[in-house]
Design a protein around this motif. Sequence first.
Motif, mmCIF file in Angstrom:
data_model
loop_
_atom_site.group_PDB
_atom_site.id
_atom_site.type_symbol
_atom_site.label_atom_id
_atom_site.label_comp_id
_atom_site.label_asym_id
_atom_site.label_seq_id
_atom_site.Cartn_x
_atom_site.Cartn_y
_atom_site.Cartn_z
ATOM 1 N N THR A 1 -2.880 0.371 -3.907
ATOM 2 C CA THR A 1 -2.808 -1.109 -3.422
ATOM 3 C C THR A 1 -2.086 -1.790 -4.392
ATOM 4 O O THR A 1 -2.684 -1.775 -5.676
ATOM 5 C CB THR A 1 -4.070 -1.687 -2.563
ATOM 6 N N SER B 1 -4.922 -2.818 4.157
ATOM 7 C CA SER B 1 -5.464 -1.529 4.559
ATOM 8 C C SER B 1 -4.674 -0.774 5.418
ATOM 9 O O SER B 1 -3.473 -1.239 6.213
ATOM 10 C CB SER B 1 -6.933 -1.482 5.063
ATOM 11 N N ARG B 2 -4.845 0.308 5.941
ATOM 12 C CA ARG B 2 -4.045 1.142 6.961
ATOM 13 C C ARG B 2 -4.921 1.836 8.011
ATOM 14 O O ARG B 2 -6.241 2.225 7.768
ATOM 15 C CB ARG B 2 -2.944 1.903 6.134
ATOM 16 N N ASP B 3 -4.142 2.145 9.082
ATOM 17 C CA ASP B 3 -4.796 3.134 10.076
ATOM 18 C C ASP B 3 -3.758 4.327 10.284
ATOM 19 O O ASP B 3 -2.606 3.872 11.017
ATOM 20 C CB ASP B 3 -4.966 2.473 11.611
ATOM 21 N N ASP C 1 -2.879 5.806 -1.001
ATOM 22 C CA ASP C 1 -3.575 4.526 -0.694
ATOM 23 C C ASP C 1 -3.706 3.772 -1.887
ATOM 24 O O ASP C 1 -4.748 2.813 -2.006
ATOM 25 C CB ASP C 1 -5.036 5.131 -0.508
ATOM 26 N N VAL D 1 -0.537 -1.013 9.469
ATOM 27 C CA VAL D 1 -1.113 -1.850 8.221
ATOM 28 C C VAL D 1 -1.799 -3.128 8.727
ATOM 29 O O VAL D 1 -1.130 -3.693 9.422
ATOM 30 C CB VAL D 1 -0.021 -1.750 7.102
ATOM 31 N N TYR D 2 -2.896 -3.395 7.685
ATOM 32 C CA TYR D 2 -3.270 -4.465 8.017
ATOM 33 C C TYR D 2 -3.571 -5.545 6.808
ATOM 34 O O TYR D 2 -3.313 -4.949 5.713
ATOM 35 C CB TYR D 2 -4.921 -4.491 8.550
ATOM 36 N N LEU E 1 0.853 -1.348 0.066
ATOM 37 C CA LEU E 1 0.046 -0.056 0.070
ATOM 38 C C LEU E 1 0.834 1.318 -0.006
ATOM 39 O O LEU E 1 1.924 1.372 0.896
ATOM 40 C CB LEU E 1 -0.767 0.064 1.284
ATOM 41 N N ALA F 1 -6.816 -8.398 1.187
ATOM 42 C CA ALA F 1 -7.065 -6.851 1.153
ATOM 43 C C ALA F 1 -6.246 -6.325 2.249
ATOM 44 O O ALA F 1 -5.941 -6.408 3.466
ATOM 45 C CB ALA F 1 -8.481 -6.535 1.483
#
Length: 117
Positions: free
Chosen positions: A57, A70-72, A55, A78-79, A50, A68
């Motif tokens: 991917t 994703s991030r915070d 953003d 990162v997830y 990512l 998938a």
Amino acid sequence: VQLQASGGGLVQAGGSLKLSCAASGRTFSIYQMGWFRQPPGKEREFVAALTWNVDNTYYADSVKGRFAISRDNAKNTVYLQMNSLKPEDTAVYYCALRPTVTTWSYWGQGTLVTVSS
């Protein structure tokens, strides 16, 4: 920069797991964060990445549509949500960070994902 990965475990085929990777230290410059994996007896391979500021991917063909990333931002985390897991997804999963486009400079300690058939 330190990366702490978590969330691995044992799951049956078709199940789901969510990996997390928290970055700490000099995190003011993140170009990308990503996930790699190393299956037993094989070389490390790219899974997903990512691009932090936009953003975008990217995924390996083998996981597209199932995983998938994703991030915070607030948590510099990162997830990797992994769905429809297959036995061939069994591997040690590593998170990584690169502050520029050139190289993956920082690596987490790895977390084992085992998918039983």
